[in-house]
Scaffold this active site. Structure first.
Site, mmCIF file in Angstrom:
data_model
loop_
_atom_site.group_PDB
_atom_site.id
_atom_site.type_symbol
_atom_site.label_atom_id
_atom_site.label_comp_id
_atom_site.label_asym_id
_atom_site.label_seq_id
_atom_site.Cartn_x
_atom_site.Cartn_y
_atom_site.Cartn_z
ATOM 1 N NE ARG A 58 -2.385 -0.901 3.077
ATOM 2 C CZ ARG A 58 -2.846 -2.119 2.858
ATOM 3 N NH1 ARG A 58 -3.899 -2.303 2.118
ATOM 4 N NH2 ARG A 58 -2.270 -3.163 3.415
ATOM 5 C CB THR A 59 3.268 2.625 2.472
ATOM 6 O OG1 THR A 59 2.362 2.334 3.526
ATOM 7 C CG2 THR A 59 3.914 3.952 2.733
ATOM 8 C CE LYS A 86 25.598 -7.459 -4.652
ATOM 9 N NZ LYS A 86 25.883 -6.569 -5.784
ATOM 10 N NE ARG A 108 6.775 0.970 5.625
ATOM 11 C CZ ARG A 108 5.496 0.587 5.555
ATOM 12 N NH1 ARG A 108 5.188 -0.655 5.269
ATOM 13 N NH2 ARG A 108 4.539 1.460 5.766
ATOM 14 C CG HIS A 136 3.361 5.007 8.614
ATOM 15 N ND1 HIS A 136 3.683 5.760 7.493
ATOM 16 C CD2 HIS A 136 2.764 3.894 8.143
ATOM 17 C CE1 HIS A 136 3.296 5.099 6.408
ATOM 18 N NE2 HIS A 136 2.735 3.970 6.771
#
Lengths: 309, 181
Positions: A58-59, A86, A108, A136
């Site tokens: 969604r975000t 890595k 995020r 958020h």
């Protein structure tokens, strides 16, 4: 009043004025999503990087669509396919991306404070799309936008937020934002999942109810939080079934709220756990409106932060 | 910001007379009033478009459709301004294809606002024709754009500013020339 900041890291640092500017701007952008050509040339030539270290549909999609509708070039990087696997450090990743001259980095990350750290090292605007259990901000902004669109105001409303408050960045960002706009925020959930320091941290407008029914009573809006299956190793409650019985939102519980109360959920929904299907799909549910509004709010944030010099 | 008022270009009575004349020119050029759409450009074009619609109503007893256009998101200087301007709403009918659109603004200067407005209109559909009505044409065009209906042409220097004052936004109703002191 313009938004005079480089980054959007949380709602904690936003003033009520800045929040209202973002919400007002989002109202205009919402119309664009209903046009025949859902695109304006505003951020032509700008580059936005979506840097996601956690799963998200969604975000990430919302930010990508928001950027594209403003004519920016958007690039998605997810940690599982990046050099992070890595062994590259967060700062190195950020500085390497910065070297390619993006105008905004949307990040995020599972660790609280990761976007704040990156913001110190890069010149581009940094937008927090969720950092651990911390904040958020765009989710809280879209929640407020949805409530304001439905109720015409935020101040004076009683908003119940139910569930796993402890792990919820959505709850934190909403507590800051909604209380700044003058709403009364009432939390409830299993005692093991309620951070009781909140009341001191947020002051008078944020309270805890002893049980879910009391929190929901006379509420104008009920926001259900997702039970975060990925963060439930601590044995906070006995079983999902029991959680559903004591803390889930069903029609009977919803009837305790005001007659015109609206239901919100940040998604993804665990049907039958924190919310019953008939409530989630019912006429008072604005869950899909939240998703539609999310694009408009993120367009507003990108416009205000990534436009200009 | 303080401005030094240099002269009055139009009084409220002048504005009223000029708007009546422009309305009559619009009717003369567009016999099918049902197909025209008066679109005011934010901010001062919006009440001017309403005023033109009212004048047409007085003359022909016909309610012409109106709309509003905010060109902020189509500006060509967004990447160079320090502060992002406030965005107003654009209100246009769902379908403008085939319509005769008359854009209305207070002052025609560089022509850049009209360029942005044309780009935005095209994103909404394919109008049959687009015309431009302005209360004041002050010269100094930077793009090849001209108006179809002009209230008054005013000779200006580059430092002068034309202020169209409307009761919707200001304490007076008049057009003045001001200059930075």
């Amino acid at each position: 009043m313009p938004l005079q900041r480089k980054d959007l890291l949380g709602t904690e640092e936003l003033s009520a004025e800045e929040i209202n500017l973002i919400l007002d701007t989002a109202a205009t952008f919402r119309d664009i999503n209903n046009r025949r050509i859902k695109k304006v040339p505003t951020l032509r030539g700008k580059t936005i990087i979506n840097l996601f270290f956690e799963a998200s549909t969604r975000t990430r999609t919302s930010f990508e669509i928001a950027g594209k509708r403003l004519s920016a070039d958007t690039i998605n990087i997810s940690a599982s396919t990046s050099s992070v696997v890595k062994g590259e450090t967060l700062i190195d990743t950020a500085q390497n991306l910065e070297a390619m001259a993006p105008d905004a980095i949307v990040i995020r990350h599972p660790s609280s404070g990761a976007p704040h750290q990156i913001a110190k090292y890069v010149k581009s605007a940094v937008i927090n799309a969720g950092d651990g259990a911390h904040e958020h901000p765009t989710q809280a902004l879209l929640d407020a936008f949805t409530i304001r669109r439905s109720k015409g105001k935020i101040a004076g409303l009683k908003i119940a937020i139910i569930g796993d408050v402890l792990h919820s960045r959505v709850a934190r960002s909403n507590a800051y934002l909604l209380s700044k706009l003058g709403a009364e925020v009432i939390f409830a959930g299993p005692n093991t999942l309620l951070p009781h320091g909140f009341e001191k941290q947020f002051g008078g407008n944020v309270k805890f109810a002893p049980n879910v029914n009391e929190a929901i009573a006379d509420a104008d809006a009920v926001m259900m939080l997702r039970i975060q299956m990925e963060r439930q190793s601590g044995g906070y409650f006995p079983s999902l079934k029991e959680y559903s019985i004591h803390y889930g939102l069903n029609m009977k519980r919803l009837a305790l709220a005001k007659a015109d109360a609206i239901v919100l959920h940040p998604g993804p929904v665990n049907r039958g756990v924190e919310i019953e299907s008939d409530v989630a799909d019912g006429s008072t549910s604005l869950i899909l409106d939240q998703v539609a509004n999310g694009v408009a709010v993120r367009m507003a944030v990108l416009y205000l932060l990534a436009g200009g010099e | 910001m303080d401005f030094k008022e240099k002269s009055t270009v139009m009084t409220a009575a002048d504005m009223n007379r000029v708007m009546a004349r422009m309305a009559s020119q619009i009717v003369e050029n567009n016999p099918d009033l049902s197909n025209i759409l008066l679109v005011g450009i934010h901010r001062r074009g919006v009440p001017l478009a309403e005023k033109l619609a009212a004048k047409i109503k007085d003359m022909d007893n016909f309610d012409v459709a109106t709309g509003t256009l905010d060109i902020t998101l189509y500006r060509d200087d967004l990447s160079t301004v320090a502060e992002q301007p406030i965005v107003n709403s654009t209100q246009l009918p769902a379908n403008i294809t085939g319509k005769t659109i008359i854009l209305v603004d207070d002052v025609l200067y560089t022509g850049r606002t009209v360029r942005a407005a044309l780009d935005e209109l095209i994103d909404f559909g394919r109008p049959h024709r687009v015309q431009l009505a302005v209360l004041i044409d002050r010269g100094w065009r930077e793009l090849p754009i001209q108006a179809d209906y002009i209230g008054k042409f005013v000779n200006t220097t580059e430092n002068e500013i034309i202020k169209v004052m409307l009761p919707e936004f200001d304490e007076a109703e008049k057009v003045i020339v001001v200059e930075h002191p």
